[in-house]
Design a protein around this motif. Structure first.
Motif, PDB file in Angstrom:
ATOM      1  N   GLU A   1       0.861  -1.179   0.000  1.00  0.00           N
ATOM      2  CA  GLU A   1       0.000   0.000   0.000  1.00  0.00           C
ATOM      3  C   GLU A   1       0.897   1.227   0.000  1.00  0.00           C
ATOM      4  OE1 GLU A   1      -3.821   1.901   2.427  1.00  0.00           O
ATOM      5  OE2 GLU A   1      -2.391   0.634   3.495  1.00  0.00           O
ATOM      6  N   ILE A   2       0.513   2.231  -0.787  1.00  0.00           N
ATOM      7  CA  ILE A   2       1.250   3.488  -0.806  1.00  0.00           C
ATOM      8  C   ILE A   2       0.269   4.647  -0.890  1.00  0.00           C
ATOM      9  CG2 ILE A   2       1.575   3.308  -3.317  1.00  0.00           C
ATOM     10  CD1 ILE A   2       4.226   4.890  -2.896  1.00  0.00           C
ATOM     11  N   ALA A   3       0.515   5.647  -0.082  1.00  0.00           N
ATOM     12  CA  ALA A   3      -0.290   6.865  -0.104  1.00  0.00           C
ATOM     13  C   ALA A   3       0.652   8.049  -0.217  1.00  0.00           C
ATOM     14  CB  ALA A   3      -1.146   6.979   1.157  1.00  0.00           C
ATOM     15  N   LEU A   4       0.310   8.991  -1.089  1.00  0.00           N
ATOM     16  CA  LEU A   4       1.127  10.174  -1.306  1.00  0.00           C
ATOM     17  C   LEU A   4       0.260  11.420  -1.200  1.00  0.00           C
ATOM     18  CD1 LEU A   4       1.915   7.986  -3.935  1.00  0.00           C
ATOM     19  CD2 LEU A   4       3.989   9.310  -3.617  1.00  0.00           C
ATOM     20  N   LEU A   5       0.769  12.409  -0.512  1.00  0.00           N
ATOM     21  CA  LEU A   5       0.089  13.691  -0.363  1.00  0.00           C
ATOM     22  C   LEU A   5       1.045  14.784  -0.816  1.00  0.00           C
ATOM     23  CD1 LEU A   5      -2.229  15.531   0.687  1.00  0.00           C
ATOM     24  CD2 LEU A   5      -1.100  15.478   2.926  1.00  0.00           C
ATOM     25  N   LYS A   6       0.750  15.399  -1.964  1.00  0.00           N
ATOM     26  CA  LYS A   6       1.610  16.458  -2.494  1.00  0.00           C
ATOM     27  C   LYS A   6       1.079  17.815  -2.036  1.00  0.00           C
ATOM     28  CE  LYS A   6       2.992  16.162  -6.779  1.00  0.00           C
ATOM     29  NZ  LYS A   6       3.050  16.252  -8.273  1.00  0.00           N
TER      30      LYS A   6
ATOM     31  N   GLU B   1      -3.253  21.000  -2.419  1.00  0.00           N
ATOM     32  CA  GLU B   1      -2.878  19.620  -2.146  1.00  0.00           C
ATOM     33  C   GLU B   1      -3.375  18.696  -3.251  1.00  0.00           C
ATOM     34  OE1 GLU B   1      -4.403  18.478   1.642  1.00  0.00           O
ATOM     35  OE2 GLU B   1      -3.433  20.119   2.732  1.00  0.00           O
ATOM     36  N   GLU B   2      -2.642  17.617  -3.460  1.00  0.00           N
ATOM     37  CA  GLU B   2      -3.010  16.580  -4.410  1.00  0.00           C
ATOM     38  C   GLU B   2      -2.620  15.239  -3.799  1.00  0.00           C
ATOM     39  OE1 GLU B   2      -1.974  15.298  -9.054  1.00  0.00           O
ATOM     40  OE2 GLU B   2      -1.038  17.061  -8.134  1.00  0.00           O
ATOM     41  N   SER B   3      -3.446  14.230  -3.964  1.00  0.00           N
ATOM     42  CA  SER B   3      -3.152  12.954  -3.315  1.00  0.00           C
ATOM     43  C   SER B   3      -3.270  11.782  -4.282  1.00  0.00           C
ATOM     44  CB  SER B   3      -4.094  12.731  -2.121  1.00  0.00           C
ATOM     45  OG  SER B   3      -5.447  12.675  -2.560  1.00  0.00           O
ATOM     46  N   PHE B   4      -2.597  10.714  -3.920  1.00  0.00           N
ATOM     47  CA  PHE B   4      -2.657   9.454  -4.667  1.00  0.00           C
ATOM     48  C   PHE B   4      -2.543   8.318  -3.670  1.00  0.00           C
ATOM     49  CE2 PHE B   4      -0.348   5.878  -6.647  1.00  0.00           C
ATOM     50  CZ  PHE B   4      -1.271   5.538  -7.631  1.00  0.00           C
ATOM     51  N   HIS B   5      -3.372   7.288  -3.859  1.00  0.00           N
ATOM     52  CA  HIS B   5      -3.376   6.157  -2.919  1.00  0.00           C
ATOM     53  C   HIS B   5      -3.757   4.889  -3.664  1.00  0.00           C
ATOM     54  CE1 HIS B   5      -5.741   3.452  -0.147  1.00  0.00           C
ATOM     55  NE2 HIS B   5      -4.575   3.505   0.455  1.00  0.00           N
ATOM     56  N   THR B   6      -3.058   3.807  -3.393  1.00  0.00           N
ATOM     57  CA  THR B   6      -3.415   2.535  -4.005  1.00  0.00           C
ATOM     58  C   THR B   6      -2.887   1.371  -3.189  1.00  0.00           C
ATOM     59  OG1 THR B   6      -3.334   1.226  -6.063  1.00  0.00           O
ATOM     60  CG2 THR B   6      -1.331   2.415  -5.457  1.00  0.00           C
ATOM     61  N   LEU B   7      -3.605   0.265  -3.235  1.00  0.00           N
ATOM     62  CA  LEU B   7      -3.089  -1.017  -2.761  1.00  0.00           C
ATOM     63  C   LEU B   7      -2.283  -1.633  -3.895  1.00  0.00           C
ATOM     64  CD1 LEU B   7      -6.224  -2.453  -0.905  1.00  0.00           C
ATOM     65  CD2 LEU B   7      -4.094  -1.696   0.153  1.00  0.00           C
ATOM     66  N   VAL B   8      -1.336  -2.478  -3.546  1.00  0.00           N
ATOM     67  CA  VAL B   8      -0.437  -3.072  -4.537  1.00  0.00           C
ATOM     68  C   VAL B   8      -0.310  -4.568  -4.290  1.00  0.00           C
ATOM     69  CG1 VAL B   8       1.903  -3.057  -5.482  1.00  0.00           C
ATOM     70  CG2 VAL B   8       0.881  -0.915  -4.689  1.00  0.00           C
ATOM     71  N   HIS B   9      -0.390  -5.349  -5.361  1.00  0.00           N
ATOM     72  CA  HIS B   9      -0.120  -6.790  -5.242  1.00  0.00           C
ATOM     73  C   HIS B   9       1.392  -6.962  -5.157  1.00  0.00           C
ATOM     74  CE1 HIS B   9       0.170 -11.026  -5.934  1.00  0.00           C
ATOM     75  NE2 HIS B   9      -1.133 -11.158  -6.159  1.00  0.00           N
ATOM     76  N   PRO B  10       1.923  -7.528  -4.055  1.00  0.00           N
ATOM     77  CA  PRO B  10       3.380  -7.583  -3.880  1.00  0.00           C
ATOM     78  C   PRO B  10       4.079  -8.676  -4.668  1.00  0.00           C
ATOM     79  CG  PRO B  10       2.306  -8.626  -2.030  1.00  0.00           C
ATOM     80  CD  PRO B  10       1.209  -8.070  -2.898  1.00  0.00           C
TER      81      PRO B  10
ATOM     82  N   THR C   1      -4.354  -8.262   3.816  1.00  0.00           N
ATOM     83  CA  THR C   1      -4.125  -9.686   3.597  1.00  0.00           C
ATOM     84  C   THR C   1      -3.925  -9.976   2.110  1.00  0.00           C
ATOM     85  OG1 THR C   1      -6.495 -10.098   3.348  1.00  0.00           O
ATOM     86  CG2 THR C   1      -5.572 -10.243   5.580  1.00  0.00           C
ATOM     87  N   ASP C   2      -3.527 -11.212   1.821  1.00  0.00           N
ATOM     88  CA  ASP C   2      -3.366 -11.628   0.424  1.00  0.00           C
ATOM     89  C   ASP C   2      -4.674 -11.458  -0.348  1.00  0.00           C
ATOM     90  OD1 ASP C   2      -0.690 -12.358   0.720  1.00  0.00           O
ATOM     91  OD2 ASP C   2      -1.214 -14.375   1.414  1.00  0.00           O
ATOM     92  N   GLU C   3      -5.790 -11.729   0.305  1.00  0.00           N
ATOM     93  CA  GLU C   3      -7.090 -11.632  -0.364  1.00  0.00           C
ATOM     94  C   GLU C   3      -7.408 -10.188  -0.769  1.00  0.00           C
ATOM     95  OE1 GLU C   3      -6.619 -15.272   1.669  1.00  0.00           O
ATOM     96  OE2 GLU C   3      -6.562 -13.247   2.524  1.00  0.00           O
ATOM     97  N   LEU C   4      -7.018  -9.234   0.075  1.00  0.00           N
ATOM     98  CA  LEU C   4      -7.321  -7.828  -0.203  1.00  0.00           C
ATOM     99  C   LEU C   4      -6.547  -7.285  -1.405  1.00  0.00           C
ATOM    100  CD1 LEU C   4      -7.515  -6.162   3.350  1.00  0.00           C
ATOM    101  CD2 LEU C   4      -9.371  -6.481   1.702  1.00  0.00           C
ATOM    102  N   VAL C   5      -5.394  -7.858  -1.687  1.00  0.00           N
ATOM    103  CA  VAL C   5      -4.577  -7.336  -2.793  1.00  0.00           C
ATOM    104  C   VAL C   5      -4.561  -8.277  -4.004  1.00  0.00           C
ATOM    105  CG1 VAL C   5      -3.103  -6.020  -1.236  1.00  0.00           C
ATOM    106  CG2 VAL C   5      -2.455  -8.362  -1.845  1.00  0.00           C
ATOM    107  N   ALA C   6      -5.376  -9.317  -3.961  1.00  0.00           N
ATOM    108  CA  ALA C   6      -5.336 -10.336  -5.019  1.00  0.00           C
ATOM    109  C   ALA C   6      -5.592  -9.744  -6.402  1.00  0.00           C
ATOM    110  CB  ALA C   6      -6.352 -11.432  -4.717  1.00  0.00           C
TER     111      ALA C   6
ATOM    112  N   ARG D   1       0.310  -4.748  -9.807  1.00  0.00           N
ATOM    113  CA  ARG D   1       1.685  -4.928  -9.349  1.00  0.00           C
ATOM    114  C   ARG D   1       2.366  -3.554  -9.332  1.00  0.00           C
ATOM    115  NH1 ARG D   1       3.352 -10.457  -9.309  1.00  0.00           N
ATOM    116  NH2 ARG D   1       1.425 -11.669  -9.441  1.00  0.00           N
ATOM    117  N   PHE D   2       3.465  -3.464  -8.587  1.00  0.00           N
ATOM    118  CA  PHE D   2       4.131  -2.168  -8.481  1.00  0.00           C
ATOM    119  C   PHE D   2       4.591  -1.666  -9.849  1.00  0.00           C
ATOM    120  CE2 PHE D   2       7.562   0.808  -7.873  1.00  0.00           C
ATOM    121  CZ  PHE D   2       7.070   1.631  -6.868  1.00  0.00           C
TER     122      PHE D   2
END
Length: 255
Positions: free
Chosen positions: A29-34, A41-50, A65-70, A74-75
């Motif tokens: 998971e990555i969240a960015l706040l510019k 302000e500008e933001s970006f947020h996403t879950l990522v399959h590792p 969990t694995d199920e949440l990012v299934a 991918r990055f």
């Protein structure tokens, strides 16, 4: 709250990951706040399959969990968007010097996306906090913002909390600079050659190893003395950023 003095945008960001090993673990998971100099302000947020399983002990911390990012990207699929989002920006985070910046750099390099982090000013809010009031992010939020942090260990909540904590710190400490260049100097951890601090510059500006049996010794001297040490690092579980800087030093020493 006081305004942060900016010459260019600064991106506050937070990662949730499969673990704490910069070389082996992955972003989930990555969240960015510019924040722009004019306050927009500008933001970006996403879950990522590792691409690897998420250990149960990590899921117990952040709830992912694995199920949440299934079905998440991918990055490599979102890396270019992230690189564009932080382009020409300084960076801010909580414990980002030691973990978030090195791991983000590792993921970008792994995806073949070149980003020069050496040109970025980095404000590590945790360093300011530990120098002033050593506690956790939740305690920092309570202390500086006077509110309870809802959703701790969520990248989105932690990212905004980090920005608000810094604003609270600026309001509380009259001697704390408000411009990013001075905050970068204030929060810098040592004089690292690589992002992970496996190599550091000594007082004469000479790169030295900062770990293992050759800790404190100049890198070029070690490479001449123990030719197998270079191969051991390059073939080992070290961050790609560390290997890249070591290779540059090795090439320079042969000139």
């Amino acid at each position: 709250m006081p305004r942060l003095s900016l010459k260019r945008p600064i991106v506050f960001f937070d990662l949730e990951t499969t673990g704490l090993d910069v070389a082996k673990d992955r972003i989930i998971e990555i969240a960015l706040l510019k924040v722009y100099p004019d306050g927009l302000e500008e933001s970006f947020h996403t879950l990522v399959h590792p691409g690897i399983p998420i250990p149960p002990e990590s899921s117990a911390v952040h709830g992912i969990t694995d199920e949440l990012v299934a079905d998440k990207p991918r990055f490599a699929e979102v890396g270019k968007r992230i690189a564009a989002f932080i382009e020409n920006c300084d960076l801010g985070g909580y414990n980002c010097n030691r973990f978030d910046v090195p791991l983000l750099a590792e993921e970008l390099q792994r995806a073949g996306i070149p980003v020069d982090f050496s040109s970025r000013r980095v404000v590590d809010v945790q360093v300011i906090y530990y120098k002033k009031e050593p506690r956790t992010l939740s305690a920092a939020y309570k202390y500086y913002v006077n509110k309870e942090l809802e959703g701790a260990h969520s990248a989105d909540a932690d990212t905004r909390a980090t920005y608000e904590v810094l604003l609270g710190q600026l309001g509380m400490y009259d001697d704390l600079p408000s411009d990013v260049e001075a905050l970068d100097a204030y929060t810098k951890q040592g004089n690292n050659v690589d992002l992970g601090g496996r190599m550091v510059y000594d007082t004469n500006g000479v790169p030295c190893f900062n770990f293992g049996k050759y800790k404190g010794m100049p890198v070029e001297e070690v490479l001449l003395r123990d030719k197998g040490y270079f191969d051991w690092i390059m073939q080992g579980d070290f961050p790609m950023d560390t290997k890249m800087h070591l290779q540059r030093i090795a090439i320079k020493s042969k000139r």
